[in-house]
Scaffold this active site. Sequence first.
Site, PDB file in Angstrom:
ATOM      1  N   ALA A   1       0.794  -1.235   0.000  1.00 31.30           N
ATOM      2  CA  ALA A   1       0.000   0.000   0.000  1.00 31.30           C
ATOM      3  C   ALA A   1       0.823   1.280   0.000  1.00 31.30           C
ATOM      4  O   ALA A   1       0.313   2.335  -0.368  1.00 31.30           O
ATOM      5  CB  ALA A   1      -0.922   0.002   1.206  1.00 31.30           C
TER       6      ALA A   1
ATOM      7  N   GLY B   1       3.509   1.673  -1.813  1.00 35.90           N
ATOM      8  CA  GLY B   1       4.250   1.755  -3.077  1.00 35.90           C
ATOM      9  C   GLY B   1       3.566   2.676  -4.090  1.00 35.90           C
ATOM     10  O   GLY B   1       2.416   3.092  -3.911  1.00 35.90           O
TER      11      GLY B   1
ATOM     12  N   GLU C   1       7.208   5.840 -25.605  1.00 31.68           N
ATOM     13  CA  GLU C   1       7.225   6.698 -24.420  1.00 31.68           C
ATOM     14  C   GLU C   1       8.370   7.681 -24.581  1.00 31.68           C
ATOM     15  O   GLU C   1       9.437   7.319 -25.088  1.00 31.68           O
ATOM     16  CB  GLU C   1       7.431   5.868 -23.144  1.00 31.68           C
TER      17      GLU C   1
ATOM     18  N   HIS D   1       0.932  -6.346 -22.582  1.00 28.90           N
ATOM     19  CA  HIS D   1       0.015  -5.322 -23.115  1.00 28.90           C
ATOM     20  C   HIS D   1      -0.134  -5.399 -24.645  1.00 28.90           C
ATOM     21  O   HIS D   1      -1.242  -5.426 -25.173  1.00 28.90           O
ATOM     22  CB  HIS D   1       0.531  -3.910 -22.811  1.00 28.90           C
TER      23      HIS D   1
ATOM     24  N   LYS E   1      11.084   3.001 -25.069  1.00 32.17           N
ATOM     25  CA  LYS E   1      11.153   4.101 -24.106  1.00 32.17           C
ATOM     26  C   LYS E   1      12.199   5.082 -24.619  1.00 32.17           C
ATOM     27  O   LYS E   1      13.015   4.748 -25.475  1.00 32.17           O
ATOM     28  CB  LYS E   1      11.575   3.564 -22.737  1.00 32.17           C
TER      29      LYS E   1
ATOM     30  N   GLN F   1      -3.876   5.977 -27.062  1.00 29.03           N
ATOM     31  CA  GLN F   1      -3.580   7.126 -26.214  1.00 29.03           C
ATOM     32  C   GLN F   1      -2.423   7.916 -26.791  1.00 29.03           C
ATOM     33  O   GLN F   1      -1.627   7.333 -27.527  1.00 29.03           O
ATOM     34  CB  GLN F   1      -3.231   6.675 -24.792  1.00 29.03           C
TER      35      GLN F   1
HETATM   36  C1  BG6 Z   1       3.620  -0.627 -17.371  1.00 30.64           C
HETATM   37  C2  BG6 Z   1       5.074  -0.726 -17.702  1.00 30.64           C
HETATM   38  O1  BG6 Z   1       3.030  -1.900 -17.386  1.00 30.64           O
HETATM   39  O2  BG6 Z   1       2.972   0.196 -18.342  1.00 30.64           O
HETATM   40  C3  BG6 Z   1       5.713   0.653 -17.768  1.00 30.64           C
HETATM   41  O3  BG6 Z   1       5.716  -1.480 -16.683  1.00 30.64           O
HETATM   42  C4  BG6 Z   1       4.939   1.554 -18.709  1.00 30.64           C
HETATM   43  O4  BG6 Z   1       7.062   0.582 -18.170  1.00 30.64           O
HETATM   44  C5  BG6 Z   1       3.463   1.531 -18.365  1.00 30.64           C
HETATM   45  O5  BG6 Z   1       5.457   2.864 -18.581  1.00 30.64           O
HETATM   46  C6  BG6 Z   1       2.659   2.300 -19.393  1.00 30.64           C
HETATM   47  O6  BG6 Z   1       1.333   2.421 -18.962  1.00 30.64           O
HETATM   48  P1  BG6 Z   1       0.432   3.603 -19.511  1.00 30.64           P
HETATM   49  O7  BG6 Z   1      -0.904   3.291 -18.979  1.00 30.64           O
HETATM   50  O8  BG6 Z   1       1.043   4.865 -18.983  1.00 30.64           O
HETATM   51  O9  BG6 Z   1       0.524   3.557 -20.990  1.00 30.64           O
END
Ligand code: BG6
Length: 466
Positions: free
Chosen positions: A15, A17, A217, A241, A327, A365
Site C-alpha cells: 500500500a 508503493g 514513451e 500489453h 522508451k 492514447q
Molecule cells: C507498465 C510498464 O506496465 O505500463 C511501464 O511497466 C509503462 O514501463 C506503463 O510505462 C505504461 O502504462 P500507460 O498506462 O502509462 O501507458
Amino acid sequence: MKKDLKNLDIVVLGASGNLAQTKIFPALFALFSQGLLPEKVKFYGFARSQLSQTEFKEQIMPNLTCRYTPDHSCGDFVEKFLERSYYCNGKYDSIDGLNSLASHLTKDANRIFYMALPPEIFPMLTKSIAMAGLLGSDADKWVRVVIEKPFGRDRASSDELNSELLKEFSEKQIYRIDHYLGKEMVQNIMVLRFANQIFKPLWNSKYIKCVEIDWQENIGVEGRGGYFDNYGIIRDVVQNHLLQLVTLVAMDEPESLDADVIRDRKLAVLHDIEIVNIEDLILGQYTNYTDDPMVPDKSLTPTFVNVKLKIDNAEWRDVPFVIRAGKGLNAKKNEIRILFRKPEGNIFCQLDNCPPANELIIRIQPDEGIHFNIVSKVPGLKMQFQEKDLDLSYKSAFGDAIIPEAYESLLLDVINGEKALFIRNDELEAAWDIFTPVLRYIEENKIKPENYVFGSKGFDRICKKE
Ligand code: BG6
C-alpha cells in the site's frame, strides 16, 4: 452493477508503493465517489513501512481527485473515503502483521486482496495470508486476489508462480490484471470490429497488408531502473500489453460476450502465433540508459524493440503484425495501424493515377480516437486524389464525457466477478511460449542492442505503404 453485494473489504498489499498510491487508491476512490461500491465497503492498506493512520491517509490523499463529482462535494467524499480506510504494517513472510490485519477485517465480508507488489513476493505472501486464516470463502462469501504483471520472466518461472498461487487460490479466484485491457480504446476494439458490419468482410489477409502496434514513451526508466533492467522492454510491455492488442485485432468473432468464450478466441490467436525468430527482431537501447544508478554499466537490456509476429492461420498468413515499442523516444503514444492493400487493377490506375491504400488507425492514447484515411477527389476540374482523415476523435465525438482510468474499469470488474478483461492461465502460458525461446537466445548470446539517441524516433517502422 449487481445489487447483491454485501460487505466488501478491499485489501491493498504494497500500500505504500507507487502503484497503490498513484493508481489503485485513486481508482477505488473514483468508484466510491460515484456510488459504485457496496455501501459497507472498507479499504485496507498493508505494507512493511511503519506508518500511523494519519501518515497513511496523508500519503494517499493527494492522489484522490474528484473527476466525477462537483468540486464543492469533493472534500466530503475524500473524508468519507478516508474514514473507511485503515492501515496495518507487517512483513510479507510472517503472519504477525496479517494477524493484526485480520482482527480489523469485517467478519463474513467478501474480500479482495490486491497484490501491488513484485511477483517474487506473491508465493510467500499468499502462504502467509492463508496461514493467517484470511482466505476462507464459502457459498455466501467470496475471496478474490488480483495480481499484477510481470507474471514471471519466462514460461518456466511463470508456471512456477502459478503453481504456487494455485496452492491457495483456485483459477476462478485469480484476477491477472493487464491494465491495457481496461483502457477505453482497447475495450473499443471489439466494438469497432464486431458492431460495425463494414469491417467484417475486410478483416483478413485478402484486404489487410500489415498491422503495426506502435508504442512509444518519451521518458526513460525514471527511477525504475532496477526493475526494468531485470526485465527489458519485451517482458515489460510486449509479452503482455501489446500482445493482447494483437489478439484483439486478430481474433475471430466470439459467439457471445462470455468471458471464457472471448478468452478462447484470443487464446486461439496466441496458439497460431509462431515462436519469434531473432531475425525478426531489432533491439535498441537509448543513449545514457546505463547512467541510471540502478542500471549496471554494461547492461545489454533493450529499451526498444521492433518485432515481427507471424500468425499461421487462414485469415492472417502473410500479414506481418509488427510491434514497435520503445522508451526514451520522441513521443508518448500508442496506436494500432491497420494498413490495407492497394486495390489491384483499380480503374483509376488506367489514368496513371492509382489511389493510395487505405489506413485505419486506432489511437489508444493520448487523444483516443479512430482515424480512417479515405481517398477522395480533390475538388476541381481535374481527376486528382488525396487521402483525407475521417476523424473520430473521442474529444470531439463525446464532448465532455470522462474517460475512466483503466484501473477503475478493471477494479469494478473484479468486484462484479467479470473476467473477460483478465488474463487466463492458458493465455499467459501461450504468451510466454511465443517469447521465451528468443529471450533465452538474446540473453545466452549476449546480443547487444543498437544505440539510439534519447528523444529520437528509434528505428524505422516496417508497415510501409505501397
Ligand atoms: C507498465 C510498464 O506496465 O505500463 C511501464 O511497466 C509503462 O514501463 C506503463 O510505462 C505504461 O502504462 P500507460 O498506462 O502509462 O501507458
